[in-house]
Design an enzyme around this catalytic site. Structure first.
Site, short mmCIF file in Angstrom:
data_model
loop_
_atom_site.label_atom_id
_atom_site.label_comp_id
_atom_site.label_asym_id
_atom_site.label_seq_id
_atom_site.Cartn_x
_atom_site.Cartn_y
_atom_site.Cartn_z
N ASP A 197 2.87 2.57 -5.87
CA ASP A 197 1.97 3.17 -6.86
C ASP A 197 2.69 4.32 -7.55
OD1 ASP A 197 -1.41 3.19 -7.19
OD2 ASP A 197 -0.30 4.93 -7.94
N ILE A 198 2.48 4.46 -8.86
CA ILE A 198 3.17 5.50 -9.64
C ILE A 198 2.64 6.89 -9.28
CG2 ILE A 198 1.63 5.63 -11.67
CD1 ILE A 198 4.23 5.36 -13.38
N ASN B 222 -10.38 -1.63 -5.46
CA ASN B 222 -11.38 -1.13 -6.40
C ASN B 222 -11.67 -2.29 -7.34
OD1 ASN B 222 -11.23 1.51 -5.28
ND2 ASN B 222 -9.36 1.88 -6.46
N GLN C 220 -12.52 0.37 -10.83
CA GLN C 220 -11.22 -0.28 -11.06
C GLN C 220 -10.69 0.19 -12.41
OE1 GLN C 220 -11.44 -4.57 -11.11
NE2 GLN C 220 -9.27 -4.82 -11.56
N HIS D 210 -5.95 -6.26 -7.73
CA HIS D 210 -4.91 -5.69 -6.87
C HIS D 210 -5.54 -5.06 -5.65
CE1 HIS D 210 -6.22 -2.53 -9.68
NE2 HIS D 210 -6.01 -1.66 -8.70
N HIS E 129 -4.70 -1.88 -2.73
CA HIS E 129 -3.89 -0.71 -2.38
C HIS E 129 -3.64 -0.76 -0.87
CE1 HIS E 129 -5.01 1.79 -6.08
NE2 HIS E 129 -5.89 0.81 -6.13
P1 5GP Z 1 -7.38 1.13 -9.59
O1 5GP Z 1 -7.38 0.18 -10.77
O2 5GP Z 1 -7.55 0.46 -8.27
O3 5GP Z 1 -8.35 2.27 -9.78
O4 5GP Z 1 -5.96 1.84 -9.51
C1 5GP Z 1 -4.85 1.49 -10.29
C2 5GP Z 1 -3.64 2.14 -9.68
O5 5GP Z 1 -2.54 1.79 -10.49
C3 5GP Z 1 -3.67 3.67 -9.62
O6 5GP Z 1 -3.50 4.08 -8.27
C4 5GP Z 1 -2.50 4.10 -10.51
O7 5GP Z 1 -1.80 5.23 -10.00
C5 5GP Z 1 -1.63 2.86 -10.53
N1 5GP Z 1 -0.85 2.73 -11.75
C6 5GP Z 1 -1.29 2.88 -13.02
N2 5GP Z 1 -0.29 2.67 -13.90
C7 5GP Z 1 0.80 2.35 -13.15
C8 5GP Z 1 2.15 2.02 -13.51
O8 5GP Z 1 2.54 1.97 -14.66
N3 5GP Z 1 2.99 1.76 -12.46
C9 5GP Z 1 2.59 1.80 -11.17
N4 5GP Z 1 3.50 1.53 -10.23
N5 5GP Z 1 1.33 2.12 -10.80
C10 5GP Z 1 0.45 2.39 -11.80
#
Ligand code: 5GP
Length: 121
Positions: free
Chosen positions: A32-33, A90, A97, A103, A105
């Site tokens: 994760d970034i 999420n 989400q 995806h 985590h």
């Molecule tokens: P969610 O959709 O489950 O809320 O979380 C999306 C996740 O993607 C977040 O934890 C965010 O930090 C991660 N994320 C968003 N953009 C990027 C990216 O460009 N690269 C990576 N490696 N992770 C990302």
């Protein structure tokens, strides 16, 4: 409808980089970034699925199995399998989400304080 411009679709197409941890025919795992834990890895299916509902409706059993294998193998590769970790998806707007590509985590690397996350009323 799947958004081909989402950030994970771009990662899958190689248009933006990621720190890859693991890959098989059906899934990709990368850091994760913005890590929230010492271990914070995302695992995504390679197919165009926005959420678990689309994954369930559209993915073959082979894709589903490949995805689940990638989750377990990734947890092992990052050293979290032995001590444990939290697996979170999420999903959808109530699930907060942010990236519209299904995806999970993998969160670990230290004990998580407290038990189950409580939903707010
Ligand atoms: P969610 O959709 O489950 O809320 O979380 C999306 C996740 O993607 C977040 O934890 C965010 O930090 C991660 N994320 C968003 N953009 C990027 C990216 O460009 N690269 C990576 N490696 N992770 C990302």
């Amino acid at each position: 409808m799947y958004d081909q411009t989402n950030i994970f679709a771009k990662i899958l197409r190689g248009e933006i980089p990621c720190k890859k941890v693991h890959e098989n025919d059906h899934a990709l795992a990368f850091h994760d970034i913005s890590p929230q834990m010492p271990v914070h890895v995302l695992v995504i299916p390679k197919g165009p699925y926005t959420n678990l509902e689309e994954f369930n409706a559209g993915a073959s059993l082979e894709e589903m199995g490949g995805f689940m294998r990638a989750v377990a193998e990734t947890a092992n590769l990052v050293g979290a399998a032995q001590s444990g970790y939290r697996l979170i998806a999420n999903n959808g707007s109530d699930g907060h989400q942010e990236v519209p590509h299904f995806h999970v985590h993998i969160l670990g690397g230290r004990p998580i304080m407290g038990g189950m996350i409580k939903a707010q009323d």
